[in-house]
Design an enzyme around this catalytic site. Structure first.
Site, PDB file in Angstrom:
ATOM      1  N   GLU A 115       3.273  -3.241   8.400  1.00 15.91           N
ATOM      2  CA  GLU A 115       1.998  -3.512   7.787  1.00 15.91           C
ATOM      3  C   GLU A 115       1.882  -5.149   7.976  1.00 15.91           C
ATOM      4  OE1 GLU A 115       0.630  -2.502   3.638  1.00 15.91           O
ATOM      5  OE2 GLU A 115       0.808  -4.376   3.317  1.00 15.91           O
ATOM      6  N   ASP A 171       0.099  11.721 -10.392  1.00 12.53           N
ATOM      7  CA  ASP A 171       0.003  10.822  -9.147  1.00 12.53           C
ATOM      8  C   ASP A 171       0.055  12.024  -7.963  1.00 12.53           C
ATOM      9  OD1 ASP A 171      -0.524   8.127  -9.934  1.00 12.53           O
ATOM     10  OD2 ASP A 171       1.500   7.791 -10.074  1.00 12.53           O
ATOM     11  N   ARG A 205      -8.655   3.317  -2.969  1.00 12.94           N
ATOM     12  CA  ARG A 205      -9.469   2.977  -4.117  1.00 12.94           C
ATOM     13  C   ARG A 205      -9.642   1.438  -3.983  1.00 12.94           C
ATOM     14  NH1 ARG A 205      -8.148   3.625 -10.127  1.00 12.94           N
ATOM     15  NH2 ARG A 205      -7.372   1.697  -9.434  1.00 12.94           N
ATOM     16  N   GLY A 206      -8.706   1.006  -4.084  1.00 16.05           N
ATOM     17  CA  GLY A 206      -8.587  -0.669  -4.260  1.00 16.05           C
ATOM     18  C   GLY A 206      -8.380  -0.799  -5.823  1.00 16.05           C
ATOM     19  N   ASP A 207      -7.947  -2.243  -5.886  1.00 16.97           N
ATOM     20  CA  ASP A 207      -8.076  -2.665  -7.559  1.00 16.97           C
ATOM     21  C   ASP A 207      -9.146  -3.472  -8.018  1.00 16.97           C
ATOM     22  OD1 ASP A 207      -5.407  -1.873  -8.097  1.00 16.97           O
ATOM     23  OD2 ASP A 207      -4.450  -3.437  -6.865  1.00 16.97           O
ATOM     24  N   SER A 245       6.629   1.919  11.730  1.00 10.82           N
ATOM     25  CA  SER A 245       5.279   1.191  11.542  1.00 10.82           C
ATOM     26  C   SER A 245       5.360   0.158  10.757  1.00 10.82           C
ATOM     27  CB  SER A 245       4.334   2.298  11.032  1.00 10.82           C
ATOM     28  OG  SER A 245       4.705   2.788   9.823  1.00 10.82           O
ATOM     29  N   HIS A 263      -6.968  -0.867   6.766  1.00 12.53           N
ATOM     30  CA  HIS A 263      -7.135  -0.576   5.241  1.00 12.53           C
ATOM     31  C   HIS A 263      -8.305  -0.823   5.049  1.00 12.53           C
ATOM     32  CE1 HIS A 263      -2.519  -1.054   4.205  1.00 12.53           C
ATOM     33  NE2 HIS A 263      -2.667  -0.978   5.473  1.00 12.53           N
ATOM     34  N   PHE A 286       5.489  -8.973  -7.404  1.00 18.24           N
ATOM     35  CA  PHE A 286       4.870  -7.955  -6.565  1.00 18.24           C
ATOM     36  C   PHE A 286       5.074  -6.574  -7.508  1.00 18.24           C
ATOM     37  CE2 PHE A 286       4.357  -5.284  -2.951  1.00 18.24           C
ATOM     38  CZ  PHE A 286       3.161  -5.168  -3.108  1.00 18.24           C
ATOM     39  N   HIS A 331       1.631   5.104 -10.631  1.00 19.84           N
ATOM     40  CA  HIS A 331       0.562   3.825 -10.538  1.00 19.84           C
ATOM     41  C   HIS A 331       0.284   3.368 -11.957  1.00 19.84           C
ATOM     42  CE1 HIS A 331      -3.290   2.259  -9.770  1.00 19.84           C
ATOM     43  NE2 HIS A 331      -2.879   1.998  -8.593  1.00 19.84           N
ATOM     44  N   TYR A 374       2.343   7.095  -4.535  1.00 21.04           N
ATOM     45  CA  TYR A 374       3.165   6.131  -5.450  1.00 21.04           C
ATOM     46  C   TYR A 374       4.402   6.961  -6.193  1.00 21.04           C
ATOM     47  CZ  TYR A 374      -0.754   3.469  -4.898  1.00 21.04           C
ATOM     48  OH  TYR A 374      -1.793   2.713  -4.521  1.00 21.04           O
ATOM     49  N   ARG A 419       6.066 -11.836   8.539  1.00 18.89           N
ATOM     50  CA  ARG A 419       7.305 -12.352   8.960  1.00 18.89           C
ATOM     51  C   ARG A 419       8.244 -11.500   9.512  1.00 18.89           C
ATOM     52  NH1 ARG A 419       7.567 -17.372   6.629  1.00 18.89           N
ATOM     53  NH2 ARG A 419       6.178 -17.625   4.879  1.00 18.89           N
TER      54      ARG A 419
HETATM   55  P1  FAD Z   1      -5.554   6.189  -5.617  1.00 18.46           P
HETATM   56  O1  FAD Z   1      -4.429   7.033  -5.430  1.00 18.46           O
HETATM   57  O2  FAD Z   1      -6.888   6.946  -5.677  1.00 18.46           O
HETATM   58  O3  FAD Z   1      -5.223   6.077  -7.521  1.00 18.46           O
HETATM   59  C1  FAD Z   1      -4.105   5.633  -8.071  1.00 18.46           C
HETATM   60  C2  FAD Z   1      -3.611   6.676  -9.163  1.00 18.46           C
HETATM   61  O4  FAD Z   1      -4.730   6.566 -10.178  1.00 18.46           O
HETATM   62  C3  FAD Z   1      -3.688   8.002  -8.701  1.00 18.46           C
HETATM   63  O5  FAD Z   1      -2.467   8.380  -8.277  1.00 18.46           O
HETATM   64  C4  FAD Z   1      -4.091   8.832  -9.981  1.00 18.46           C
HETATM   65  O6  FAD Z   1      -2.952   9.206 -10.662  1.00 18.46           O
HETATM   66  C5  FAD Z   1      -4.819   7.815 -10.755  1.00 18.46           C
HETATM   67  N1  FAD Z   1      -6.637   8.020 -10.129  1.00 18.46           N
HETATM   68  C6  FAD Z   1      -7.109   7.398  -9.673  1.00 18.46           C
HETATM   69  N2  FAD Z   1      -8.549   8.037  -9.509  1.00 18.46           N
HETATM   70  C7  FAD Z   1      -8.561   9.027 -10.071  1.00 18.46           C
HETATM   71  C8  FAD Z   1      -9.238  10.193 -10.373  1.00 18.46           C
HETATM   72  N3  FAD Z   1     -10.559   9.866  -9.969  1.00 18.46           N
HETATM   73  N4  FAD Z   1      -8.988  11.076 -10.941  1.00 18.46           N
HETATM   74  C9  FAD Z   1      -7.538  11.255 -11.448  1.00 18.46           C
HETATM   75  N5  FAD Z   1      -6.737  10.374 -11.261  1.00 18.46           N
HETATM   76  C10 FAD Z   1      -7.117   9.055 -10.495  1.00 18.46           C
HETATM   77  N6  FAD Z   1      -5.134  -2.677  -2.046  1.00 18.46           N
HETATM   78  C11 FAD Z   1      -6.123  -3.617  -1.532  1.00 18.46           C
HETATM   79  O7  FAD Z   1      -6.936  -4.209  -2.176  1.00 18.46           O
HETATM   80  N7  FAD Z   1      -6.164  -3.771  -0.014  1.00 18.46           N
HETATM   81  C12 FAD Z   1      -5.261  -2.948   0.854  1.00 18.46           C
HETATM   82  O8  FAD Z   1      -5.209  -3.170   1.963  1.00 18.46           O
HETATM   83  C13 FAD Z   1      -4.284  -2.225   0.003  1.00 18.46           C
HETATM   84  N8  FAD Z   1      -3.199  -1.455   0.805  1.00 18.46           N
HETATM   85  C14 FAD Z   1      -2.468  -0.525   0.134  1.00 18.46           C
HETATM   86  C15 FAD Z   1      -1.407   0.224   0.971  1.00 18.46           C
HETATM   87  C16 FAD Z   1      -0.877   1.076   0.437  1.00 18.46           C
HETATM   88  C17 FAD Z   1       0.134   1.862   1.167  1.00 18.46           C
HETATM   89  C18 FAD Z   1      -0.573   1.152  -0.937  1.00 18.46           C
HETATM   90  C19 FAD Z   1       0.296   2.140  -1.708  1.00 18.46           C
HETATM   91  C20 FAD Z   1      -1.350   0.436  -1.710  1.00 18.46           C
HETATM   92  C21 FAD Z   1      -2.338  -0.618  -1.328  1.00 18.46           C
HETATM   93  N9  FAD Z   1      -3.207  -1.181  -1.828  1.00 18.46           N
HETATM   94  C22 FAD Z   1      -4.171  -2.005  -1.438  1.00 18.46           C
HETATM   95  C23 FAD Z   1      -3.311  -1.247  -3.411  1.00 18.46           C
HETATM   96  C24 FAD Z   1      -4.236  -0.192  -3.948  1.00 18.46           C
HETATM   97  O9  FAD Z   1      -5.427  -0.460  -3.577  1.00 18.46           O
HETATM   98  C25 FAD Z   1      -4.146   0.021  -5.546  1.00 18.46           C
HETATM   99  O10 FAD Z   1      -2.821   0.475  -5.807  1.00 18.46           O
HETATM  100  C26 FAD Z   1      -5.044   0.789  -6.221  1.00 18.46           C
HETATM  101  O11 FAD Z   1      -4.940   0.308  -7.630  1.00 18.46           O
HETATM  102  C27 FAD Z   1      -5.213   2.267  -5.813  1.00 18.46           C
HETATM  103  O12 FAD Z   1      -5.437   2.632  -4.807  1.00 18.46           O
HETATM  104  P2  FAD Z   1      -5.477   4.090  -4.230  1.00 18.46           P
HETATM  105  O13 FAD Z   1      -6.113   4.413  -3.266  1.00 18.46           O
HETATM  106  O14 FAD Z   1      -3.939   4.285  -3.858  1.00 18.46           O
HETATM  107  O15 FAD Z   1      -5.590   4.829  -5.637  1.00 18.46           O
END
Ligand code: FAD
Length: 290
Positions: free
Chosen positions: A9, A152, A99-101, A7, A69, A210, A143, A139, A267
């Site tokens: 991205e 995680d 969740r996003g950043d 797949s 996404h 990155f 993370h 992760y 790319r």
């Molecule tokens: P989560 O998995 O929900 O949280 C990350 C870690 O934080 C968890 O493993 C856990 O340890 C901790 N955590 C978070 N919340 C809780 C809670 N309530 N309770 C306990 N522990 C918690 N970002 C974008 O903006 N746009 C994108 O399109 C995008 N695509 C991505 C695609 C992939 C495959 C990956 C791996 C990341 C991507 N990201 C993207 C980055 C991502 O948004 C960030 O890494 C963000 O900080 C975490 O999002 P997540 O959904 O993975 O978080």
């Protein structure tokens, strides 16, 4: 060794030039018959419309499953679920729920007062519709917001229990990093497929930046080899990137992995070359798709 599922991205283009690049990338990679492709969502939800357009256009023209996404950032629950509905209306059946950043200028993710406060809530809401395949992030190295890999893994288990059916990992350099994580997930009872996210390195300086932002550790061998190759010029860097990426993928496949998700950065060349070296040849003739 049987053909792995692959797949890709992509990210949504913001300029006409970038649109052409995405189109050429999708056109070059679609014949490999990917299991799905995914399109990212800009930090802070900044590409809501562009992501929708890229997702639906690729789906319409290439007929491949596209995963959109989606993050919880800067949006109410209602707004986020409107986006999901718009995808469903366009025939899209896969979401990468994240969740996003934190938006620029903030250092921690803070939920919108009327928004989803974490990924599990977002997954539950999408799963309740019953019409979407939900993928999530994972992760292999801690993370930046987590207390460690155990946290995680525990959180990934919560995401899978909430309705996620597969996870795509952050990129990493050594297959052992993935295997350690995979084994911990299995021990925690996570049975959803965990798909390794592979970053073919398009430029060493960018890859290091990155890695620093997302918590990927850079092993000494990579630092030494890529720095040396970068100093020799683009051809040496390109050759090393392909060689290192093919080795990583082969190590993963030898260790029982059957799917690979490539971060293409829009790319196609390096990803195509790596797939070719792995024996993943084109299966589809795009014919009239032009
Ligand atoms: P989560 O998995 O929900 O949280 C990350 C870690 O934080 C968890 O493993 C856990 O340890 C901790 N955590 C978070 N919340 C809780 C809670 N309530 N309770 C306990 N522990 C918690 N970002 C974008 O903006 N746009 C994108 O399109 C995008 N695509 C991505 C695609 C992939 C495959 C990956 C791996 C990341 C991507 N990201 C993207 C980055 C991502 O948004 C960030 O890494 C963000 O900080 C975490 O999002 P997540 O959904 O993975 O978080």
């Amino acid at each position: 060794m049987s053909r792995p599922q692959i797949s890709f991205e992509f990210f949504p283009p913001k300029t006409l030039d970038a649109s052409f690049r995405l189109w050429e990338t999708a056109r070059a990679l679609a014949p490999l018959a990917p299991d799905f492709v995914s399109v990212t969502y800009g930090a802070g939800g900044t590409t809501r419309k562009l992501t929708h357009e890229a997702v639906t256009t690729i789906h319409r023209h290439y007929g491949i499953p596209v995963a959109a996404h989606l993050t919880c950032v800067e949006a109410t629950r209602a707004e986020t679920m409107e986006i999901v509905q718009a995808y469903a209306d366009a025939g899209i059946r896969e979401i990468v729920a994240l969740r996003g950043d934190a938006p620029k200028g903030q250092d921690r993710f803070t939920p919108h007062p009327e928004g989803f406060s974490n990924t599990v809530e977002l997954i539950e809401a999408i799963a309740a519709r019953g019409d979407m395949t939900i993928r999530v992030g994972a992760y292999p190295e801690p993370h930046p917001d987590s207390s460690g890999t155990d946290a995680d893994v525990a959180w990934l288990k919560r995401k899978v229990d909430a309705g996620a059916t597969s996870a795509i990992t952050q990129f990493f350099f050594d297959a052992d990093t993935f295997f350690r994580f995979r084994d911990k997930c299995a021990a925690a009872g996570i049975d959803a497929p965990i798909i390794p996210g592979i970053l073919p390195i398009q430029g060493w300086a960018g890859a290091k930046r990155f890695a620093a932002t997302c918590g990927t550790s850079v092993p000494a061998w990579a630092e030494e080899a890529f720095s040396k190759a970068a100093a020799q010029g683009p051809a040496a860097e390109r050759a090393l990137s392909e060689q290192a990426c093919v080795k990583l993928c082969r190590d993963l496949l030898d260790g029982g992995v059957d799917r690979l998700h490539f971060y293409t950065l829009n790319r196609p060349d390096l990803t195509l070359a790596v797939c070719g070296a792995l024996g993943v040849e084109p299966l589809r003739d795009l014919g009239a798709v032009a």
